[in-house]
Scaffold this motif. Sequence first.
Motif, PDB file in Angstrom:
ATOM      1  N   VAL A 148      27.534  -3.314 -18.313  1.00  0.00           N
ATOM      2  CA  VAL A 148      28.683  -3.003 -19.172  1.00  0.00           C
ATOM      3  C   VAL A 148      28.311  -3.173 -20.643  1.00  0.00           C
ATOM      4  O   VAL A 148      28.581  -2.309 -21.480  1.00  0.00           O
ATOM      5  CB  VAL A 148      29.886  -3.897 -18.805  1.00  0.00           C
ATOM      6  CG1 VAL A 148      31.065  -3.617 -19.743  1.00  0.00           C
ATOM      7  CG2 VAL A 148      30.306  -3.674 -17.353  1.00  0.00           C
ATOM      8  N   GLY A 149      27.661  -4.284 -20.961  1.00  0.00           N
ATOM      9  CA  GLY A 149      27.217  -4.503 -22.335  1.00  0.00           C
ATOM     10  C   GLY A 149      26.207  -3.467 -22.787  1.00  0.00           C
ATOM     11  O   GLY A 149      26.175  -3.077 -23.964  1.00  0.00           O
ATOM     12  N   GLY A 150      25.386  -2.997 -21.857  1.00  0.00           N
ATOM     13  CA  GLY A 150      24.413  -1.963 -22.188  1.00  0.00           C
ATOM     14  C   GLY A 150      25.065  -0.665 -22.617  1.00  0.00           C
ATOM     15  O   GLY A 150      24.518   0.068 -23.452  1.00  0.00           O
ATOM     16  N   HIS A 151      26.236  -0.360 -22.068  1.00  0.00           N
ATOM     17  CA  HIS A 151      26.966   0.830 -22.516  1.00  0.00           C
ATOM     18  C   HIS A 151      27.411   0.677 -23.972  1.00  0.00           C
ATOM     19  O   HIS A 151      27.400   1.647 -24.735  1.00  0.00           O
ATOM     20  CB  HIS A 151      28.190   1.064 -21.625  1.00  0.00           C
ATOM     21  CG  HIS A 151      27.871   1.670 -20.289  1.00  0.00           C
ATOM     22  ND1 HIS A 151      27.245   0.967 -19.283  1.00  0.00           N
ATOM     23  CD2 HIS A 151      28.093   2.918 -19.795  1.00  0.00           C
ATOM     24  CE1 HIS A 151      27.102   1.745 -18.225  1.00  0.00           C
ATOM     25  NE2 HIS A 151      27.601   2.930 -18.511  1.00  0.00           N
ATOM     26  N   VAL A 152      27.805  -0.528 -24.353  1.00  0.00           N
ATOM     27  CA  VAL A 152      28.157  -0.778 -25.751  1.00  0.00           C
ATOM     28  C   VAL A 152      26.948  -0.572 -26.644  1.00  0.00           C
ATOM     29  O   VAL A 152      27.017   0.100 -27.681  1.00  0.00           O
ATOM     30  CB  VAL A 152      28.723  -2.208 -25.919  1.00  0.00           C
ATOM     31  CG1 VAL A 152      29.025  -2.500 -27.391  1.00  0.00           C
ATOM     32  CG2 VAL A 152      29.973  -2.399 -25.077  1.00  0.00           C
ATOM     33  N   GLU A 153      25.824  -1.133 -26.234  1.00  0.00           N
ATOM     34  CA  GLU A 153      24.606  -1.058 -27.040  1.00  0.00           C
ATOM     35  C   GLU A 153      24.058   0.363 -27.115  1.00  0.00           C
ATOM     36  O   GLU A 153      23.603   0.809 -28.186  1.00  0.00           O
ATOM     37  CB  GLU A 153      23.541  -1.981 -26.434  1.00  0.00           C
ATOM     38  CG  GLU A 153      23.911  -3.449 -26.434  1.00  0.00           C
ATOM     39  CD  GLU A 153      22.947  -4.278 -25.608  1.00  0.00           C
ATOM     40  OE1 GLU A 153      21.906  -3.743 -25.182  1.00  0.00           O
ATOM     41  OE2 GLU A 153      23.232  -5.468 -25.369  1.00  0.00           O
ATOM     42  N   SER A 154      24.089   1.093 -25.996  1.00  0.00           N
ATOM     43  CA  SER A 154      23.428   2.399 -25.928  1.00  0.00           C
ATOM     44  C   SER A 154      24.280   3.551 -26.426  1.00  0.00           C
ATOM     45  O   SER A 154      23.740   4.567 -26.872  1.00  0.00           O
ATOM     46  CB  SER A 154      23.002   2.689 -24.476  1.00  0.00           C
ATOM     47  OG  SER A 154      22.086   1.725 -24.012  1.00  0.00           O
ATOM     48  N   PHE A 155      25.615   3.419 -26.340  1.00  0.00           N
ATOM     49  CA  PHE A 155      26.481   4.543 -26.677  1.00  0.00           C
ATOM     50  C   PHE A 155      27.487   4.233 -27.790  1.00  0.00           C
ATOM     51  O   PHE A 155      27.549   4.948 -28.787  1.00  0.00           O
ATOM     52  CB  PHE A 155      27.241   5.009 -25.425  1.00  0.00           C
ATOM     53  CG  PHE A 155      26.345   5.401 -24.287  1.00  0.00           C
ATOM     54  CD1 PHE A 155      25.352   6.343 -24.444  1.00  0.00           C
ATOM     55  CD2 PHE A 155      26.496   4.806 -23.044  1.00  0.00           C
ATOM     56  CE1 PHE A 155      24.515   6.701 -23.392  1.00  0.00           C
ATOM     57  CE2 PHE A 155      25.675   5.147 -21.981  1.00  0.00           C
ATOM     58  CZ  PHE A 155      24.686   6.094 -22.159  1.00  0.00           C
ATOM     59  N   LEU A 156      28.276   3.173 -27.628  1.00  0.00           N
ATOM     60  CA  LEU A 156      29.356   2.926 -28.569  1.00  0.00           C
ATOM     61  C   LEU A 156      28.846   2.508 -29.943  1.00  0.00           C
ATOM     62  O   LEU A 156      29.280   3.053 -30.967  1.00  0.00           O
ATOM     63  CB  LEU A 156      30.304   1.865 -28.007  1.00  0.00           C
ATOM     64  CG  LEU A 156      31.519   1.500 -28.865  1.00  0.00           C
ATOM     65  CD1 LEU A 156      32.291   2.725 -29.318  1.00  0.00           C
ATOM     66  CD2 LEU A 156      32.434   0.541 -28.106  1.00  0.00           C
ATOM     67  N   LEU A 157      27.933   1.557 -30.013  1.00  0.00           N
ATOM     68  CA  LEU A 157      27.421   1.125 -31.322  1.00  0.00           C
ATOM     69  C   LEU A 157      26.693   2.246 -32.054  1.00  0.00           C
ATOM     70  O   LEU A 157      26.916   2.439 -33.265  1.00  0.00           O
ATOM     71  CB  LEU A 157      26.524  -0.099 -31.156  1.00  0.00           C
ATOM     72  CG  LEU A 157      27.270  -1.411 -30.849  1.00  0.00           C
ATOM     73  CD1 LEU A 157      26.280  -2.538 -30.561  1.00  0.00           C
ATOM     74  CD2 LEU A 157      28.183  -1.798 -32.001  1.00  0.00           C
ATOM     75  N   PRO A 158      25.827   3.053 -31.386  1.00  0.00           N
ATOM     76  CA  PRO A 158      25.225   4.182 -32.106  1.00  0.00           C
ATOM     77  C   PRO A 158      26.254   5.179 -32.634  1.00  0.00           C
ATOM     78  O   PRO A 158      26.077   5.740 -33.720  1.00  0.00           O
ATOM     79  CB  PRO A 158      24.321   4.821 -31.038  1.00  0.00           C
ATOM     80  CG  PRO A 158      23.964   3.702 -30.128  1.00  0.00           C
ATOM     81  CD  PRO A 158      25.213   2.856 -30.069  1.00  0.00           C
ATOM     82  N   MET A 159      27.334   5.404 -31.875  1.00  0.00           N
ATOM     83  CA  MET A 159      28.371   6.316 -32.369  1.00  0.00           C
ATOM     84  C   MET A 159      29.032   5.763 -33.627  1.00  0.00           C
ATOM     85  O   MET A 159      29.263   6.492 -34.593  1.00  0.00           O
ATOM     86  CB  MET A 159      29.426   6.550 -31.288  1.00  0.00           C
ATOM     87  CG  MET A 159      29.037   7.555 -30.247  1.00  0.00           C
ATOM     88  SD  MET A 159      30.420   7.930 -29.148  1.00  0.00           S
ATOM     89  CE  MET A 159      29.640   9.202 -28.125  1.00  0.00           C
ATOM     90  N   LEU A 160      29.335   4.476 -33.615  1.00  0.00           N
ATOM     91  CA  LEU A 160      29.950   3.871 -34.800  1.00  0.00           C
ATOM     92  C   LEU A 160      29.024   3.993 -36.008  1.00  0.00           C
ATOM     93  O   LEU A 160      29.481   4.259 -37.130  1.00  0.00           O
ATOM     94  CB  LEU A 160      30.276   2.405 -34.520  1.00  0.00           C
ATOM     95  CG  LEU A 160      31.424   2.139 -33.541  1.00  0.00           C
ATOM     96  CD1 LEU A 160      31.510   0.659 -33.201  1.00  0.00           C
ATOM     97  CD2 LEU A 160      32.748   2.628 -34.119  1.00  0.00           C
ATOM     98  N   ARG A 161      27.745   3.804 -35.795  1.00  0.00           N
ATOM     99  CA  ARG A 161      26.794   3.943 -36.911  1.00  0.00           C
ATOM    100  C   ARG A 161      26.707   5.388 -37.377  1.00  0.00           C
ATOM    101  O   ARG A 161      26.675   5.671 -38.581  1.00  0.00           O
ATOM    102  CB  ARG A 161      25.416   3.424 -36.488  1.00  0.00           C
ATOM    103  CG  ARG A 161      25.358   1.910 -36.308  1.00  0.00           C
ATOM    104  CD  ARG A 161      23.931   1.428 -36.173  1.00  0.00           C
ATOM    105  NE  ARG A 161      23.337   1.832 -34.912  1.00  0.00           N
ATOM    106  CZ  ARG A 161      23.326   1.067 -33.807  1.00  0.00           C
ATOM    107  NH1 ARG A 161      23.882  -0.130 -33.807  1.00  0.00           N
ATOM    108  NH2 ARG A 161      22.738   1.502 -32.700  1.00  0.00           N
TER     109      ARG A 161
END
Length: 330
Positions: free
Chosen positions: A105-118
């Motif tokens: 679950v945390g990997g989805h944040v790291e791999s998809f959500l955080l890059p989108m925010l950046r």
Amino acid sequence: MLRSETATNPDRLRAALTGLKRYQSHDRTARPTPPPAILQVGRAMLRDYGGEGPPALFVPSLINPPHVLDLAKGNSLLRWLSTQGVRPMLLDWGAPAAGERDMDVGGHVESFLLPMLRDLGEPVSLVGYCIGGTMTIAAAARHPVRSLTLIAAPWHFSGFPKASRDDLTGLWHQVEATAETLGVLPMEALQASFWRLDPARTIRKFEDFGGLPEGDPRIDAFIALEDWANDGPPLTHAAGRQLLVEMFGNDVTGQGRWTVAGAVVDPAALDCPVLDIASLTDRIVPAASACRIGEQMQLDLGHVGMIVGSRARKALWEPLAHWLSQPRKR
């Protein structure tokens, strides 16, 4: 489950089967066409619903498709918000790709959500629904955002009834060998566990549905919602295990032991405005599991009803529009 719930009442059994047959065979109304993606990171896409106002990125659960937030013509939270001084955007997680079995679950944040925010290049408001809300807490702890809104988002998993937690961790042990072989946890396995959270209501809703007169607008509404609830991609093997064993079983988030992007996630350390929305009548994500940070709002609507129910606009949509459209200091 049908047999056990209607064992003493054959009339209820027949009524539920009538409703089930109608659901299976009734014509479907086409769903709204989702807007095109404005950003893609791997399999995940970001869809822009337009509108004039501050951008708000909606993060749905990994369980079930994201379109509950854009369910039907005349019943779409996102399309309505785009007319209320907000520019909503929806994250579509997509389906797990080959080689992603170890992404939790945390990997989805790291791999998809955080890059989108950046990649968006400006602070946006984050809005997370259900497990998506749990994930937005981690994202807001790692990237500046205008505000954070949590809608029926579990954090203290110890707040779930013990029987429900035991049922979900037991589910993992039942399907672990299959998930290990496939590399994913099938949606069908999760849906069966959701039915068991409230078996009486599961059967009763099909009894009631079978009794609706032909042409009743509630027929299309029921079908749209049930099609959404019975659909969705599988979870990666690691995400399924982390959700069922570590979160539901061991409450790693509530115990302060969930690590994302190399550090433990601490909701108390967030430096953005937070609106935490929970419902006292939510049987899927009980209010006792909420993070309980920032400004808190309590409803008396069901887990899905707060998004698409007949009282949703007054109870949740309008307060949410007001919150998201407020000017924020940068």
